[in-house]
Scaffold this active site. Structure first.
Site, PDB file in Angstrom:
ATOM      1  CB  SER A  25      -0.928   0.003   1.223  1.00  0.00           C
ATOM      2  OG  SER A  25      -0.196  -0.147   2.405  1.00  0.00           O
ATOM      3  CG  ASN A 111      -5.214  -4.975  12.322  1.00  0.00           C
ATOM      4  OD1 ASN A 111      -4.481  -4.913  11.332  1.00  0.00           O
ATOM      5  ND2 ASN A 111      -5.745  -6.108  12.746  1.00  0.00           N
ATOM      6  CB  THR A 156     -40.622  24.579 -12.141  1.00  0.00           C
ATOM      7  OG1 THR A 156     -41.715  25.044 -12.926  1.00  0.00           O
ATOM      8  CG2 THR A 156     -40.556  25.358 -10.845  1.00  0.00           C
ATOM      9  CG  HIS A 157     -41.418  21.105 -14.909  1.00  0.00           C
ATOM     10  ND1 HIS A 157     -41.694  19.764 -14.773  1.00  0.00           N
ATOM     11  CD2 HIS A 157     -42.116  21.729 -13.918  1.00  0.00           C
ATOM     12  CE1 HIS A 157     -42.544  19.582 -13.753  1.00  0.00           C
ATOM     13  NE2 HIS A 157     -42.804  20.764 -13.212  1.00  0.00           N
ATOM     14  CB  SER A 278     -12.556  24.456 -30.399  1.00  0.00           C
ATOM     15  OG  SER A 278     -12.430  23.578 -31.492  1.00  0.00           O
ATOM     16  CE  LYS A 284     -17.912  25.491 -28.991  1.00  0.00           C
ATOM     17  NZ  LYS A 284     -17.626  24.066 -29.068  1.00  0.00           N
ATOM     18  CD  GLU A 291     -18.222  21.331 -21.142  1.00  0.00           C
ATOM     19  OE1 GLU A 291     -18.652  20.518 -21.971  1.00  0.00           O
ATOM     20  OE2 GLU A 291     -17.312  22.151 -21.406  1.00  0.00           O
ATOM     21  CE1 TYR A 318      -7.237  -3.512   8.248  1.00  0.00           C
ATOM     22  CE2 TYR A 318      -6.189  -5.614   7.811  1.00  0.00           C
ATOM     23  CZ  TYR A 318      -6.383  -4.289   7.493  1.00  0.00           C
ATOM     24  OH  TYR A 318      -5.735  -3.747   6.422  1.00  0.00           O
TER      25      TYR A 318
END
Lengths: 476, 476, 476, 476
Positions: A25, A111, A156-157, A278, A284, A291, A318
């Site tokens: 690890s 542990n 709304t919607h 872009s 662009k 995003e 553990y």
């Protein structure tokens, strides 16, 4: 340092190198190096104070650990060449201090040690995240105050519904972040509990003083059952769930940033500092950061799913399965911190296009409810008022007019109860003014809400400042 | 009652029947009927008290709503024939009271109404779940007390590690459930906030008294932002996350029940009342209930994933997407309640096989750490002691003996520091006795922990009893 | 190389450094460097062959790209200092070749380029994973053959149910892996489709030859819609779903390895090469690798959840959200490969403990069904036979005997239809022999199944060898 | 019929009623009643044909089962009062036919029976879903053809990027659905494998003819390993993954429907038949069906997560955990079918607003790439052309003009290479025409693509028609 292991007396063969890499690890738990060393310092101080090891031995260990921490943090030693971070730390100590290093592991196990490290690490990260949340809240609050007179369509919607203050809209996100902070504070409380002293699973027969370690490390309580303490990762799950919800909130806001900076909405213009272009379309300007923030919600939710699945059906206590807690946690912590930071900068990079917003207040018949409510206040059952105004909207739509552009006579054709005052009420400003219920969008209410939000920010900053401190430097 | 809708003034065509079925929520939100009616009663009382509708109108509405609630609860009316539960309630009222029913929807929207219903519903279900958790805790505590003298192998990696009291093992689960209760109480607090009065999204221009409704319905606060209030489902996510963690805890315990009642472990025998047989294998007795509990963790985690995905990227404020909150929530609530109930019965159906358990204390060399600690206390660095005892285990294994069956001379071959007292320490009982660190498995420590657990049960039962009450019957 | 960007003509401000780091993908998409360069070589060859750029220009680009690939693969150049891998490659080319490098991006966009890179990368990784699956299958098949005479308890509900050949048990996993391979081959087919030539989203007006690029890069088809091609990540989701199922299969087997190498089962002994020890318990030998394999199923399922959530609700066509496909995919690919490799080594490190297994065939009354079937074949309705033998099991259990240790007279007390032949049938070997239905555990059937499995392995290895090749070296 | 169980010989106590309800699957597996009866008919026919039971017994069972099927399907008998659907069927038969009913369960177990039922059920549902996908594809294709001359903005990052045909945009979704169909066909192939004859886990000792059952039930293969067959639910996971991806595709389209029918976009008007109104805002017309389709993606992804988590770490072979496969599968199947049906109706309810769309072609400088490509074709390296046109866009933007509204002189100020032909190329129509690469948006290419799509629809309808039939009626 050669490969160092803390076990092996009974083992005849050596570990397969591929399995060694697979189970190691260190490539990720090196992130716990500071927590591991601080925890070890506290442990060594306690061992000395309780007479489990000699005072001088304890001092040697503590001093060696402080030196190692400096070496690591200043890059004088590379964290590598061991199975895990605990073994690394002890291995270096052994090289530097000789056999005395072996005494450090008295009365503890990996542990309870790793559980302690992880709690120390996460506790600090939660605090850092709360700070970032507060910074983001402030940015929203500033934006709200600077644009206090801007009315936007409330949707709304994704259909224009009723006009609201932009400040009210932004304050909705502040409320979400406020709940996030409260959840993280609850999670902090449950994380900040000391497992050290639980041994491998059964406790220890050495006369340890767990309360002392608790005080030294700034924990607020000690675990009550050693088997639970050695295998409990609830705090990781609780954090990931809280983090996932923060990310969902950010994704909702990011979706709006993307939509509102489209040509179709045009409410926001994004500064070049927070957009990219872009490689092929010269015209662009893309809201990439927003995003990515939106998308990264998926990643943190994935981490939550992963952790729950790891824990499912795992008997006491553990298991090595628990090692899988780390990478998902580290990734979620870093993702969340980066997104909060990026969100703040995107927010600062927004210019509100007042002209486009004002134009958008036309055409959605967003004040219709207010007109229906007007009739209701004159005694018309709401359902009937609703139908009457539904017909008025169709009438106005056919003529390309707004409700506030109809004449009183036209109003009266639909109901004789209409009086002249209905027309100013039918404007966006009139409607916004009227929503005076607590939590409503009337400017007076929103002002109150922003003030309350600032007070909450102060309170949460005070909480951050008041957390128990690590007291290792005050000597043994 | 024919199909009843609360909108339509502007609509020319009628809804496609398939789309009507597709968008209808009545087949599942009927579960909210009680919450919806109680919320409506409070709303009507407030409308009357604030002079928004006449006192007598309010009384008529309130009395009609009480009657309807009784009719529904005693099965005199079937909940069907409308788009959703709100429309159903209003539709029946309209049939019974005429146009006055239309006044009930004054100053509210289905958006704040459904949010209120859902919070009322979930609040009560959280309380019911906390009660079931407390019942299960008591069952574990009784089992712990009844078997207080039983020592079982404590496992790590499913390998026998160190002997522990069965009571200690069971108490680990009590600790998990305790954290679950604390999380659910935090969730309760954040759920028990009134959104009614937020209108569709912007607040309302009627002079409503939101504090009054809050008092009548036993809420502890009111929402601070109407846009947030209409689209906030954080409380659902927070509940699902807490529920998922309860289920993970149950799955861990269920896994153990399955394993421990296998022929290989043989620690538990399950009563016929909680097992099923095989249609083809006459000798089988299967722990089906435990298996189902384990599996159902997946279902609740799935609900959590689903809800987070529904919310991801949803702009402000209400969207019909939010209707998808209900089925996952209802299913999670019912799954969790059934599993808690089933877990309690399975637990009560367990007989502990003391002979098999005692036999299992041999063969795992579970007291080896204690022997290593013995040397450590005599000044041997732990790492060296660990290696010495590793070799002793191999030695004993080759001779088919336990560590406590070796003679002192044999001990001394490995280290001259061993004295006679090591041998009783090397027995399971000696080892268990010695783990006296707080949270450890020594009988004195476990006794303390059980007492503390009972106190916590009492405290949580008191919390349940102290929740604010619904005060609708005290008159208008 | 300084920071290099492929856009910016319209941009006035420079990117915020934090946002730059936040949006940069080079830290992870560097893994695509080989795919990116190979794709660019094919693109340049095509541009030259179609006269879109000069033949000599094309040759210069191709030769510059090959050199760069060698430099990267031999570590002579470090992949850093750019926004993403595409920009890095083009930036280095520009430094080395000057303005001609700018021609490489003719008739393509980063949108179709990254989709091509990712498909090239994943295609090769799927092939590598299929190879690892075949290696693991072979390991299971060898283990099955080497232990062909070993009978183990077959479990349902973790209760001993019916005796089966260990080879049959292992073959069940081979069947799972076989389905995994078939799913991955289907996924390969859908992945191996060329998007290049789709431009940013609308196609390109240059007279490109997409079929030529397809041939050069070993793709099997070209995408049919440019908007879809630029934003399609279905192949990533399909791969992650297939990978998640492989991991679930490995988790099931790993769970068994953990259980079967516990002291309670004792069927398996694990070699020191694949186990680790405890830092505190000298006697422990832990099946860590198997535990980690089991746990890592969570991680890959988390990646699948993450990716589905990223895609949810994303309109056409490319969004920066899609950049989040990479880290989850890379992590899943590497996790899966490591787990397959580790599983093979764990499997090779297993020693079957025949004595413990043989002992386990007693005590579960696993042949009871066979005795019931015996009665059924003599005309007793199955349900009645089932009940009769249920009583016999209780009878034998009370006497501490196996069914094959009862005398014929005892059998006859339950039914006069029993004859002497029932007793050998009631032994584990008799029962296993009798299960001759296709797919059953009778040795003859299992032998057939193993042969068929070897044939399938050969067929899948042939598939691997027959994949279309990259043909870039055959010249322009 | 009283409660009927198929086991119990060895059981002394009776099942706890709560546990009985908890473990009962009849409330949901009743959906398998048809599959269960058809499977039983085939099994009975095989038992008779193989001489395992008498020919007349087989005929009695077959005839009783046909009668029962009719009774169920015509509502003459209610499916209730048993533990599960298998027990229900057998219980009714026993009432009607007496003890002979007990012979039906010869040579099978509920484990292989339920796996068979589920595969029969899912196979038919996959076919139904493919049919719905084809219907939806056709609706998209018709919409594409009817609006073939409509140019819309093609978006990346929700910014207008390049003009495309609406037909091209719609065809992108057809491509997604095509891949969905292919994945479902692969899943069908792996689902349509017969497990019956695997017994509880080990096979059966009766001389069964599994190939005969396979033929009778229209399966395409038989399972090769009985342990795997009894516990394999891969086909459920594979289906759920494929279903999740269909739902993600629908969610992407639904997001667009919601956005495109907003006032800001205004590209679509939705018919009243597929919208709902607001209870409070008379002017509202909400795209509820599209919103629900989008949201329900979360639900199916949740089902997938749930199922993977159920299977994780489950050892061989059957466990009751597997019962949790059903509710998630049934819900996913029904959700997916309803969403496909609803999507088709929403699509049919769309009116394209050509005026709004045409207006949207202005203002995004979507033809800039084409102008840059023009320069590239004249020999300017693409990167330089990109920068030149970037400056032109800024120039035009400042003057409020489109690129095609600049004069040739203005073009020449940026590059002397521009000639008169550039201006028509800079119009949306010119740009669309030019994208002639395969898969591009040029009308000729899109026409080809639509034709190919129709051919694919025909091919898939033929596949549906060619599936192996159930041949039970052809007599015994």
């Amino acid at each position: 340092m050669g490969e160092y292991r803390t076990w092996g007396g009974r083992f005849e063969g050596s570990l397969d190198p591929m399995i060694s890499r697979f189970t190691s690890s260190l490539p990720f738990d090196r992130r716990l190096v500071r927590a591991d060393i601080l925890g070890s310092i506290a442990h060594a101080m306690m061992l000395g104070r309780c007479g489990i090891i000699g005072e001088e031995e304890a001092e040697a260990l503590v001093s060696g650990l402080w030196t190692l921490l400096e070496d690591v943090e200043e890059g004088r030693i590379v964290v590598e060449g061991a199975e895990d971070i605990h073994t690394f730390v002890e291995g270096v100590l052994r090289e530097r201090l000789g056999d005395i290093a072996g005494k450090l592991h008295t009365a503890r196990s990996r542990n309870d040690q790793v559980a302690t490290d992880l709690r120390l690490y996460l506790r600090e990260e939660i605090a850092a995240i709360v700070k970032l949340l507060l910074d983001l809240e402030e940015t929203f609050l500033h934006m709200a105050e600077e644009n206090f007179d801007v009315i936007v369509p409330g949707y709304t919607h994704l259909q224009r519904a009723q006009p609201v203050l932009l400040a009210h809209h932004l304050h909705a996100y502040v409320e979400m972040l406020n709940r996030d902070i409260d959840r993280l504070k609850d999670c902090y409380r449950r994380t900040n509990v000391l497992p050290l002293g639980s041994g491998a699973l059964a406790g220890t027969s050495f006369p340890v003083d767990r309360e002392l370690i608790k005080e030294l490390l700034g924990f607020e309580g000690i675990s009550a059952n050693s088997m639970d303490a050695a295998s409990d990762r609830d705090f990781v799950v609780e954090f990931l769930a809280a983090a996932a919800l923060v990310m969902v909130h950010l994704s909702r806001w990011a979706e709006e940033v993307v939509a509102w900076s489209s040509q179709e909405f045009g409410f926001f213009r994004l500064d070049d500092r927070v957009c990219t272009g872009s490689s092929i379309m010269p015209q662009k300007k893309n809201p990439d950061a927003a995003e990515l923030i939106r998308a990264k919600a998926g990643r943190v939710v994935g981490a939550l799913s992963a952790m729950l699945m790891v824990l499912k059906g795992l008997p006491l206590s553990y298991h090595r399965d628990l090692q899988e807690d780390k990478e998902v946690l580290f990734d979620a912590v870093e993702t969340l911190k980066a997104c909060l930071e990026a969100a703040r900068r995107v927010c600062e990079g927004i210019t509100v296009d007042r002209a486009r917003i004002e134009a958008s207040l036309r055409g959605g018949y967003m004040t219709a409810t207010e007109v229906a409510d007007y009739l209701t206040r004159k005694g018309v059952p709401f359902r009937i008022a609703h139908e009457v105004v539904g017909r008025m909207v169709r009438y106005a739509e056919e003529r390309g007019k707004e409700l506030w552009e109809l004449g009183l006579e036209e109003y009266r054709e639909f109901s004789p109860l209409f009086e002249a005052d209905v027309i100013s009420l039918a404007t966006p400003w009139g409607t916004v003014q009227s929503k005076r219920s607590p939590g409503g969008t009337a400017p007076s209410r929103v002002k109150e809400a922003l003030q309350e939000a600032w007070r909450k920010v102060e309170k949460d900053r005070a909480w951050l400042a008041s957390r128990p401190k690590i007291k290792l430097r005050s000597g043994i």
